[in-house]
Design an enzyme around this catalytic site. Sequence first.
Site, short mmCIF file in Angstrom:
data_model
loop_
_atom_site.label_atom_id
_atom_site.label_comp_id
_atom_site.label_asym_id
_atom_site.label_seq_id
_atom_site.Cartn_x
_atom_site.Cartn_y
_atom_site.Cartn_z
N ALA A 1 0.83 -1.21 0.00
CA ALA A 1 0.00 0.00 0.00
C ALA A 1 0.86 1.25 0.00
O ALA A 1 1.34 1.70 1.04
CB ALA A 1 -0.93 -0.02 1.21
N GLN B 1 -2.52 -10.76 -47.34
CA GLN B 1 -1.30 -10.14 -46.80
C GLN B 1 -1.61 -9.22 -45.61
O GLN B 1 -0.85 -9.16 -44.64
CB GLN B 1 -0.60 -9.35 -47.91
CG GLN B 1 0.81 -8.94 -47.52
CD GLN B 1 1.45 -8.11 -48.61
OE1 GLN B 1 0.88 -7.12 -49.07
NE2 GLN B 1 2.63 -8.52 -49.04
N ILE C 1 -5.58 -0.40 -3.71
CA ILE C 1 -4.73 -1.44 -3.12
C ILE C 1 -5.22 -2.83 -3.51
O ILE C 1 -6.33 -3.26 -3.13
CB ILE C 1 -4.64 -1.27 -1.58
CG1 ILE C 1 -4.18 0.17 -1.26
CG2 ILE C 1 -3.70 -2.31 -0.97
CD1 ILE C 1 -2.92 0.65 -2.00
N GLY D 1 -11.92 -9.54 -36.52
CA GLY D 1 -13.07 -8.76 -36.95
C GLY D 1 -14.06 -8.59 -35.80
O GLY D 1 -13.65 -8.55 -34.62
N GLY D 2 -15.35 -8.54 -36.13
CA GLY D 2 -16.38 -8.25 -35.13
C GLY D 2 -16.39 -9.22 -33.96
O GLY D 2 -16.60 -8.83 -32.80
N GLU E 1 2.73 -0.24 -11.22
CA GLU E 1 4.18 -0.29 -10.96
C GLU E 1 4.91 0.80 -11.75
O GLU E 1 6.04 0.62 -12.20
CB GLU E 1 4.80 -1.66 -11.32
CG GLU E 1 4.04 -2.90 -10.90
CD GLU E 1 4.03 -3.16 -9.42
OE1 GLU E 1 3.99 -2.17 -8.65
OE2 GLU E 1 4.05 -4.33 -9.02
N GLU F 1 -1.89 6.84 -2.99
CA GLU F 1 -2.94 7.58 -2.26
C GLU F 1 -3.73 8.41 -3.27
O GLU F 1 -3.27 8.62 -4.40
CB GLU F 1 -2.28 8.51 -1.22
CG GLU F 1 -1.50 7.72 -0.19
CD GLU F 1 -0.90 8.59 0.89
OE1 GLU F 1 -1.09 9.82 0.86
OE2 GLU F 1 -0.24 8.03 1.78
N SER G 1 2.11 8.60 -9.25
CA SER G 1 3.48 8.63 -9.79
C SER G 1 4.43 9.36 -8.84
O SER G 1 5.58 8.96 -8.66
CB SER G 1 3.49 9.34 -11.15
OG SER G 1 2.59 8.72 -12.03
C1 LIG Z 1 -5.39 -2.15 -11.34
C2 LIG Z 1 -4.51 -1.35 -10.44
C3 LIG Z 1 -3.91 -1.96 -9.35
C4 LIG Z 1 -3.10 -1.20 -8.48
N1 LIG Z 1 -2.56 -1.81 -7.37
C5 LIG Z 1 -1.85 -1.06 -6.48
C6 LIG Z 1 -1.38 -1.62 -5.25
O1 LIG Z 1 -1.58 -2.80 -4.96
N2 LIG Z 1 -0.67 -0.82 -4.40
C7 LIG Z 1 -0.43 0.49 -4.67
O2 LIG Z 1 0.20 1.15 -3.85
N3 LIG Z 1 -0.88 1.07 -5.82
C8 LIG Z 1 -1.58 0.33 -6.73
N4 LIG Z 1 -2.06 0.90 -7.89
C9 LIG Z 1 -1.79 2.31 -8.16
C10 LIG Z 1 -0.79 2.52 -9.29
O3 LIG Z 1 0.50 2.20 -8.86
C11 LIG Z 1 -0.94 3.98 -9.77
O4 LIG Z 1 -2.20 4.07 -10.42
C12 LIG Z 1 0.18 4.40 -10.70
O5 LIG Z 1 1.40 4.50 -10.03
C13 LIG Z 1 -0.11 5.77 -11.37
O6 LIG Z 1 -0.50 6.72 -10.42
P1 LIG Z 1 -1.86 7.55 -10.64
O7 LIG Z 1 -2.94 6.59 -11.00
O8 LIG Z 1 -2.07 8.40 -9.45
O9 LIG Z 1 -1.61 8.45 -11.90
P2 LIG Z 1 -0.89 9.90 -11.91
O10 LIG Z 1 0.41 9.81 -11.21
O11 LIG Z 1 -1.86 10.92 -11.45
O12 LIG Z 1 -0.60 10.08 -13.46
C14 LIG Z 1 -1.58 10.57 -14.37
C15 LIG Z 1 -0.89 10.75 -15.73
O13 LIG Z 1 0.19 11.69 -15.62
C16 LIG Z 1 1.39 11.09 -16.06
N5 LIG Z 1 2.51 11.59 -15.26
C17 LIG Z 1 2.58 11.77 -13.92
N6 LIG Z 1 3.79 12.20 -13.56
C18 LIG Z 1 4.52 12.30 -14.70
C19 LIG Z 1 5.85 12.66 -15.00
N7 LIG Z 1 6.72 13.02 -14.04
N8 LIG Z 1 6.26 12.63 -16.29
C20 LIG Z 1 5.40 12.25 -17.28
N9 LIG Z 1 4.14 11.88 -17.05
C21 LIG Z 1 3.69 11.91 -15.79
C22 LIG Z 1 1.20 9.59 -15.85
O14 LIG Z 1 2.08 8.83 -16.67
C23 LIG Z 1 -0.26 9.44 -16.24
O15 LIG Z 1 -0.35 9.36 -17.63
C24 LIG Z 1 -2.86 0.16 -8.75
C25 LIG Z 1 -3.46 0.76 -9.87
C26 LIG Z 1 -4.28 0.03 -10.70
C27 LIG Z 1 -4.92 0.71 -11.86
#
Ligand SMILES: Cc1cc2nc3c(=O)[nH]c(=O)nc-3n(C[C@H](O)[C@H](O)[C@H](O)COP(=O)(O)OP(=O)(O)OC[C@H]3O[C@@H](n4cnc5c(N)ncnc54)[C@H](O)[C@@H]3O)c2cc1C
Length: 387
Positions: free
Chosen positions: A122, A278, A155, A338-339, A362, A125, A130
Site C-alpha cells: 500500500a 497479406q 490497493i 473482426g467483429g 508499478e 494515495e 506517480s
Molecule cells: C489495477 C490497479 C492496481 C493497483 N494496485 C496497487 C497496489 O496494490 N498498491 C499500490 O500502492 N498502488 C496500486 N495501484 C496504483 C498505481 O501504482 C498507480 O495508479 C500508478 O502508479 C499511477 O498513479 P496515478 O494513477 O495516481 O496516476 P498519476 O500519477 O496521477 O498520473 C496521471 C498521468 O500523468 C502522467 N505523469 C505523472 N507524472 C509524470 C511525470 N513526471 N512525467 C510524465 N508523465 C507523468 C502519468 O504517466 C499518467 O499518464 C494500482 C493501480 C491500478 C490501476
Amino acid sequence: MMAMDVTNELRASARTFVKRYLIPREQEVEESGEVPVEIVELMRDAGFFGMRLPEAYGGMALSFGQYASVVKEFGRTSWAFFGVFDDNNGMGSELILASGSQAVKDRVLPELATGKALASFALTEPEAGSDAASIKTTAQRLDDGFLVTGRKQFISNACKSTYFTVIARSVDATGASLGHSAFLVDRRTPGLTIGPAERLMSWRGACQHEVVLDNCVLERSSLLGDEGEGLRGALDALKTGRLIVAAWALGAAQRALELGAAYAATRRQFGVPIGDFQGVQWHVADAATQLAAANALLDKVVDDLDRGLARMRDAAMVKLLSTETASRVADSMIQVHGGVGLSRDLPLERILRDLRACRIIEGTSEIQRSIIARSLIKEAAQGRPPV
Ligand SMILES: Cc1cc2nc3c(=O)[nH]c(=O)nc-3n(C[C@H](O)[C@H](O)[C@H](O)COP(=O)(O)OP(=O)(O)OC[C@H]3O[C@@H](n4cnc5c(N)ncnc54)[C@H](O)[C@@H]3O)c2cc1C
C-alpha cells in the site's frame, strides 16, 4: 537436474495447471468478479504462494528467472488468478523479507508462503500516484510504537489480505518529517477499514480497494527497516515488480497471438482462409516478431537480475517494451478476428482490458521512460556512453 531443466519443468507444470483449472473458469471470474475459493485452495496445494520465499519459511526459493517463467504461463488467463498470489511472492512480502525483524519474519512469512494469509502493498494515495514521495499518510512516533493515519487507494487484494506493507511519512511529535518509512500493518488493527471495491475496466476479480488507516496504533516491531528508508526500499522492490508485470503481459499477448493465428487459419472470406491475405499476415508477423523481441529482452534482464546485474533502467525498459507491445498485439489480434474479436464470449477483449492496467501499475509508461532517460542523460553528463 540442470537449472534450465528445472525452469522448463516448472513452466510446463504451470501451463498444465492454467489450462486444466483456470482457463475453464476465467469467464466465470469476469462475470462474478471473484476467484472461486476452491481455485485458491488448488493454488495453495500447488505451492504457488511461496514460490519466491526462502525454504526456511516454507517457500520454494525459486530464482527470479524460474518465477518469471511461471508468471508468463499465468499471463495466459485472467490477471485475477495471478493476483491472488502475486503480492505474497513480490511487493507484499519483499520488504518484510528484506527488513523485518526475525520475530516478524518467523511469524508472517510462513503464513504467506503457504497462502494461509495474503499480503498487499500500500503506497498509492488519492493525491500521490506517480509522485510517490508526496504521500500524506503519517506515522507519528509514540513511546513504544507508531500512530498511523491516512488513506491508500487502488490497493490490490485488499479485500482478502491479512498483512499490508504500508508506506507512510514518519513525523516526530512536532510534526516534522523524518522521511518515508515502511510498516507491516495487520488487517485486524483497530482503525483499519477497507473501502468498497474500485470499479475498474481491468483485472476483474482482483479486488482493488481503498484502505483507510484512522489512528492505527502499531507496535515498534511493525517498522520494516530504518525510519526514513521505507520509500527507497519500496522503489527497489518495484524493480522486480516491473519485471513480473512484464512477464505476465507477454504471456497474455502470447495467448492472443495463438488465438489470432488459429483464427487466420480457419476463418474463410472470399472463398479462402483470411490468413491468405497479406493484410492479415502482417498482423500475425508483426505481433510474433515484436513479442519475440520483448521476450528476449525480458529473459536477458531477468537473468541479469539473478546475477545481481540488473539496473533500475533495465527493468524500466523491459516493462515499457513488454506492456506496450503486449497491448498492441492484443489489439491487433482483435483486428484479425473482426467483429467477433469484440465478443465477450472470446477472451480477447478481456486480455486487452487486463493488459491496459499493465501500462499503469508499478509506474506508468511515461514514468518508465523518465527513469530510462534520466539515467542515460546522467551518465552522458558524466562522459559515460550508453550501454
Ligand atoms: C489495477 C490497479 C492496481 C493497483 N494496485 C496497487 C497496489 O496494490 N498498491 C499500490 O500502492 N498502488 C496500486 N495501484 C496504483 C498505481 O501504482 C498507480 O495508479 C500508478 O502508479 C499511477 O498513479 P496515478 O494513477 O495516481 O496516476 P498519476 O500519477 O496521477 O498520473 C496521471 C498521468 O500523468 C502522467 N505523469 C505523472 N507524472 C509524470 C511525470 N513526471 N512525467 C510524465 N508523465 C507523468 C502519468 O504517466 C499518467 O499518464 C494500482 C493501480 C491500478 C490501476
